[in-house]
Design a protein around this motif. Sequence first.
Motif, PDB file in Angstrom:
ATOM      1  N   LEU A  46     -19.567   6.777  11.411  1.00  0.00           N
ATOM      2  CA  LEU A  46     -18.974   5.807  10.495  1.00  0.00           C
ATOM      3  C   LEU A  46     -19.654   4.438  10.620  1.00  0.00           C
ATOM      4  CD1 LEU A  46     -16.714   5.234   8.420  1.00  0.00           C
ATOM      5  CD2 LEU A  46     -15.234   4.640  10.359  1.00  0.00           C
ATOM      6  N   MET A  47     -19.898   4.030  11.872  1.00  0.00           N
ATOM      7  CA  MET A  47     -20.566   2.738  12.080  1.00  0.00           C
ATOM      8  C   MET A  47     -21.948   2.734  11.418  1.00  0.00           C
ATOM      9  SD  MET A  47     -18.560   0.661  13.785  1.00  0.00           S
ATOM     10  CE  MET A  47     -17.419   1.216  12.561  1.00  0.00           C
ATOM     11  N   GLU A  48     -22.682   3.823  11.602  1.00  0.00           N
ATOM     12  CA  GLU A  48     -24.019   3.888  10.992  1.00  0.00           C
ATOM     13  C   GLU A  48     -23.945   3.781   9.478  1.00  0.00           C
ATOM     14  OE1 GLU A  48     -26.395   7.329  12.220  1.00  0.00           O
ATOM     15  OE2 GLU A  48     -25.663   6.963  14.268  1.00  0.00           O
ATOM     16  N   ARG A  49     -23.028   4.518   8.863  1.00  0.00           N
ATOM     17  CA  ARG A  49     -22.913   4.495   7.396  1.00  0.00           C
ATOM     18  C   ARG A  49     -22.583   3.075   6.905  1.00  0.00           C
ATOM     19  NH1 ARG A  49     -24.205   8.723   8.831  1.00  0.00           N
ATOM     20  NH2 ARG A  49     -26.111   7.526   8.581  1.00  0.00           N
ATOM     21  N   LEU A  50     -21.630   2.422   7.568  1.00  0.00           N
ATOM     22  CA  LEU A  50     -21.169   1.131   7.049  1.00  0.00           C
ATOM     23  C   LEU A  50     -22.165   0.014   7.362  1.00  0.00           C
ATOM     24  CD1 LEU A  50     -17.326   1.462   7.708  1.00  0.00           C
ATOM     25  CD2 LEU A  50     -18.593   1.887   5.579  1.00  0.00           C
ATOM     26  N   ALA A  64     -23.682  -2.039  16.294  1.00  0.00           N
ATOM     27  CA  ALA A  64     -22.319  -1.509  16.245  1.00  0.00           C
ATOM     28  C   ALA A  64     -21.674  -1.558  17.623  1.00  0.00           C
ATOM     29  CB  ALA A  64     -22.364  -0.062  15.765  1.00  0.00           C
ATOM     30  N   PRO A  65     -20.352  -1.662  17.653  1.00  0.00           N
ATOM     31  CA  PRO A  65     -19.650  -1.484  18.919  1.00  0.00           C
ATOM     32  C   PRO A  65     -19.854  -0.058  19.417  1.00  0.00           C
ATOM     33  CG  PRO A  65     -18.099  -1.571  17.084  1.00  0.00           C
ATOM     34  CD  PRO A  65     -19.452  -1.863  16.524  1.00  0.00           C
ATOM     35  N   ARG A  66     -19.707   0.133  20.713  1.00  0.00           N
ATOM     36  CA  ARG A  66     -19.803   1.500  21.236  1.00  0.00           C
ATOM     37  C   ARG A  66     -18.550   1.843  22.021  1.00  0.00           C
ATOM     38  NH1 ARG A  66     -24.772   3.675  20.302  1.00  0.00           N
ATOM     39  NH2 ARG A  66     -24.140   5.562  21.399  1.00  0.00           N
ATOM     40  N   TRP A  77       0.827  -1.205   0.000  1.00  0.00           N
ATOM     41  CA  TRP A  77       0.000   0.000   0.000  1.00  0.00           C
ATOM     42  C   TRP A  77       0.861   1.254   0.000  1.00  0.00           C
ATOM     43  CZ3 TRP A  77      -5.190  -0.560  -0.497  1.00  0.00           C
ATOM     44  CH2 TRP A  77      -5.741  -1.802  -0.172  1.00  0.00           C
ATOM     45  N   CYS A  78       0.362   2.268  -0.732  1.00  0.00           N
ATOM     46  CA  CYS A  78       0.980   3.591  -0.577  1.00  0.00           C
ATOM     47  C   CYS A  78      -0.037   4.575  -0.025  1.00  0.00           C
ATOM     48  CB  CYS A  78       1.591   4.084  -1.877  1.00  0.00           C
ATOM     49  SG  CYS A  78       0.372   4.417  -3.141  1.00  0.00           S
ATOM     50  N   ILE A  79      -1.243   4.052   0.283  1.00  0.00           N
ATOM     51  CA  ILE A  79      -2.201   4.884   1.016  1.00  0.00           C
ATOM     52  C   ILE A  79      -2.517   4.151   2.321  1.00  0.00           C
ATOM     53  CG2 ILE A  79      -3.246   6.028  -0.986  1.00  0.00           C
ATOM     54  CD1 ILE A  79      -5.561   3.999  -0.803  1.00  0.00           C
ATOM     55  N   TYR A  80      -2.686   4.920   3.370  1.00  0.00           N
ATOM     56  CA  TYR A  80      -2.973   4.331   4.677  1.00  0.00           C
ATOM     57  C   TYR A  80      -4.160   5.029   5.325  1.00  0.00           C
ATOM     58  CZ  TYR A  80       1.310   1.664   4.330  1.00  0.00           C
ATOM     59  OH  TYR A  80       2.274   0.779   3.919  1.00  0.00           O
ATOM     60  N   PRO A  81      -5.014   4.256   6.021  1.00  0.00           N
ATOM     61  CA  PRO A  81      -6.173   4.859   6.691  1.00  0.00           C
ATOM     62  C   PRO A  81      -5.729   5.684   7.900  1.00  0.00           C
ATOM     63  CG  PRO A  81      -5.957   2.559   7.323  1.00  0.00           C
ATOM     64  CD  PRO A  81      -4.905   2.812   6.269  1.00  0.00           C
ATOM     65  N   MET A  82      -6.472   6.731   8.199  1.00  0.00           N
ATOM     66  CA  MET A  82      -6.207   7.499   9.409  1.00  0.00           C
ATOM     67  C   MET A  82      -6.752   6.708  10.599  1.00  0.00           C
ATOM     68  SD  MET A  82      -4.794  10.113   8.053  1.00  0.00           S
ATOM     69  CE  MET A  82      -4.738  11.412   9.283  1.00  0.00           C
ATOM     70  N   TYR A  83      -6.149   6.945  11.749  1.00  0.00           N
ATOM     71  CA  TYR A  83      -6.527   6.223  12.966  1.00  0.00           C
ATOM     72  C   TYR A  83      -8.030   6.313  13.251  1.00  0.00           C
ATOM     73  CZ  TYR A  83      -6.756   4.888  17.842  1.00  0.00           C
ATOM     74  OH  TYR A  83      -7.088   4.270  19.011  1.00  0.00           O
ATOM     75  N   THR A  84      -8.591   7.515  13.099  1.00  0.00           N
ATOM     76  CA  THR A  84     -10.004   7.716  13.452  1.00  0.00           C
ATOM     77  C   THR A  84     -10.939   6.910  12.559  1.00  0.00           C
ATOM     78  OG1 THR A  84      -9.895   9.700  12.127  1.00  0.00           O
ATOM     79  CG2 THR A  84      -9.867   9.991  14.496  1.00  0.00           C
ATOM     80  N   PHE A  85     -10.496   6.629  11.356  1.00  0.00           N
ATOM     81  CA  PHE A  85     -11.284   5.819  10.430  1.00  0.00           C
ATOM     82  C   PHE A  85     -11.034   4.335  10.698  1.00  0.00           C
ATOM     83  CE2 PHE A  85     -11.367   3.650   6.195  1.00  0.00           C
ATOM     84  CZ  PHE A  85     -12.708   3.846   5.868  1.00  0.00           C
ATOM     85  N   ALA A  86      -9.778   4.002  10.928  1.00  0.00           N
ATOM     86  CA  ALA A  86      -9.396   2.598  11.066  1.00  0.00           C
ATOM     87  C   ALA A  86      -9.946   1.977  12.349  1.00  0.00           C
ATOM     88  CB  ALA A  86      -7.870   2.473  11.046  1.00  0.00           C
ATOM     89  N   HIS A  87      -9.859   2.726  13.437  1.00  0.00           N
ATOM     90  CA  HIS A  87     -10.143   2.115  14.733  1.00  0.00           C
ATOM     91  C   HIS A  87     -11.575   1.588  14.881  1.00  0.00           C
ATOM     92  CE1 HIS A  87      -8.613   1.145  18.689  1.00  0.00           C
ATOM     93  NE2 HIS A  87      -9.863   1.317  19.067  1.00  0.00           N
ATOM     94  N   PRO A  88     -12.589   2.376  14.520  1.00  0.00           N
ATOM     95  CA  PRO A  88     -13.960   1.841  14.644  1.00  0.00           C
ATOM     96  C   PRO A  88     -14.178   0.619  13.741  1.00  0.00           C
ATOM     97  CG  PRO A  88     -13.978   4.219  14.245  1.00  0.00           C
ATOM     98  CD  PRO A  88     -12.565   3.774  14.099  1.00  0.00           C
ATOM     99  N   ILE A  89     -13.551   0.632  12.578  1.00  0.00           N
ATOM    100  CA  ILE A  89     -13.698  -0.511  11.666  1.00  0.00           C
ATOM    101  C   ILE A  89     -13.058  -1.759  12.270  1.00  0.00           C
ATOM    102  CG2 ILE A  89     -12.969  -1.430   9.414  1.00  0.00           C
ATOM    103  CD1 ILE A  89     -13.468   1.335   8.244  1.00  0.00           C
ATOM    104  N   GLU A  90     -11.883  -1.579  12.860  1.00  0.00           N
ATOM    105  CA  GLU A  90     -11.232  -2.727  13.510  1.00  0.00           C
ATOM    106  C   GLU A  90     -12.156  -3.321  14.577  1.00  0.00           C
ATOM    107  OE1 GLU A  90      -7.620  -0.961  15.062  1.00  0.00           O
ATOM    108  OE2 GLU A  90      -7.220  -0.069  13.107  1.00  0.00           O
TER     109      GLU A  90
END
Length: 607
Positions: free
Chosen positions: A285-289, A299-301, A247-260
């Motif tokens: 983000l959780m609602e959208r996905l 979703a996790p809280r 990868w040459c693009i990486y997710p930001m922490y705020t996006f990655a963490h809820p998904i994890e």
Amino acid sequence: MSTPTPANTPAAAAAAAQEAAKPSNFLRQIIENDLEKGTYANRRWAGSPGDAAHHAAGQPDPAKIRTRFPPEPNGYLHVGHAKSICLNFGLARDYGGVCHLRFDDTNPEKEDQEYVNSIIDAVKWLGFDWAQPGNDQPYQASDYFDFMYRAAEYLIEAGHAYVDEQTAEQMRVNRGDFGKPGVDSPYRSRTPAENLARFREMRDGRHEDGSMVLRAKIDMASPNINMRDPAIYRIRRATHHHTGDKWCIYPMYTFAHPIEDALEQITHSICTLEFEDQRPFYDWLMERLIEGGLLAAPAPRQYEFARLNLTYVITSKRKLAQLVYDHKVSGWDDPRMPTIVGLRRRGYTPAALQMFAERIGVTKSDSWIDYGTLEGCLREDLEAKAHRGMAVINPVKLVLTNWDEVMGAGHLEPCSLPALPHPPEGTESPVRHFTIGKEVWIEREDFEEVPPKGYKRLFPGNKVRLKGGYVIECTGCTKDADGNITEVLATVVPDTKSGTPGADSVKVKAAITWVGVADGVSAEVRMYDRLFLDAQPDAGGKDFIESLNPNSLKVVTAIVEPSLANAKPDDKFQFERHGYFVADRVDHAAGKPVFNLAVGLKDSWGK
Ligand code: ATP
Ligand code: MG
């Protein structure tokens, strides 16, 4: 008569009583409430992390709750992490759940396998395990990069994300501030098709680092600045310790963490207070996905608690790293370091750290915990377990001038004492053996030529007991040309050996510790004190290097009794009257004993 089962032994009863007495806290209340309402009762679990379809095909989740401990592998864990580990693993254990160990390795630059290994060791050493049937590996966030990319494309297609080509400076200015709403980026109105094409170019390495980012499209006027179209993907050409150059693009922490969290079916995502402002984005983000069908509901809280602040201690990986790299300490495992490896080498036990985490509890407001609380937990744990032994830390020789005459020339009399004053019920203490002869080592401070008022130890004409040995009567001392005391002189009172019928025939007011010259062993003893003199070394941006304690380590040569010299690395002892000591796990060896002061017998700091 029934044989004792684990449930009816005294130890189990005590554990159950302690369990029942566990103080509640706001997290326990939230979890109990969720369990009562069945908030997560219908979740499914496919045996491994995955998207909505993956889990839908799985079983009802056997874990009642799922928590996680998600360190970034960019340094060694410290006492604050120990609090978080005990909290997350402890809640899962207490409520029939599972706690995941997850390496939050989405930032390619600072992470390293060395840290991954040390984190695994630390969690296991603290007494916790993440292994599940058929699944004993910790999770790593970088395994989810494919899903994160897919989630990003979904957001673009649904009109919830766009590629922004403003400069970082323009973006900062246009974000506004607390008093001023943000300004829409000129790229905000691009069509999903345009955004998708651009994002794929980013992925394919067609643009330079920092030239554009993917942003969530939320609300540039939100009172919460984190909701003003936060960046969720950036271009960064860096080799990742796990995914390499894929990868040459990486997710930001705020996006990655809820998904994890969601992929792992976490129910309660517990983090420190500084993430409170991120919670609205987490939920958005959780609602959208979930509405897009990518992630399983519910979703996790996220819940926030106050991080641990401990007086005289620094809990920032970056600042601890500075101490290591500037050689202010000998390494990450220097016994003065608040790292888990440092605490372990200092003599801390998993039980003491668990007790500490339990005792300080969890709150929603920041406060400082007194360092003495941590030390108290270690003392409490070692009091019953650590074998006793005598060590003379500042030795002067004591000569029993009548020994040869009354005991026989060169005679060595065997002595013994129990290693544990209060052995566990139904057991007998192990016994320590040592000898007494004409010459023994005593502490310099146990002799005074002219005794201060109330002094009960050795001075000419006074009698004391050599602990576990004989009553002796002091007769004086010898000195060198400069007037320094070279030997203390005394006579032995025959027939007063401890444990013999005559032992109590002579009354004394004090018993002093000692070690025989014949069987005492020289040992290096490292007397540690706090690393900082300032109770809040880095508060308010202070330069913590300035308050380093210049006397945080004094190395002395002590004389220890034979049972101590036979210690194995990591063995812990109470050196009678001095404190708790541990055989150093790195430098201690047969024939070359090295002990570290773990904690004194009393809380004496500042007194
Ligand atoms: P540092 O600032 O020392 O680097 P961090 O928070 O960046 O710490 P992470 O590896 O991201 O370190 O943290 C892993 C987990 O440990 C997180 O959930 C975090 O909230 C928790 N944690 C870190 N420091 C503390 C602390 N002082 N008290 C309680 N929990 C902590
Ligand atoms: Mg961090």
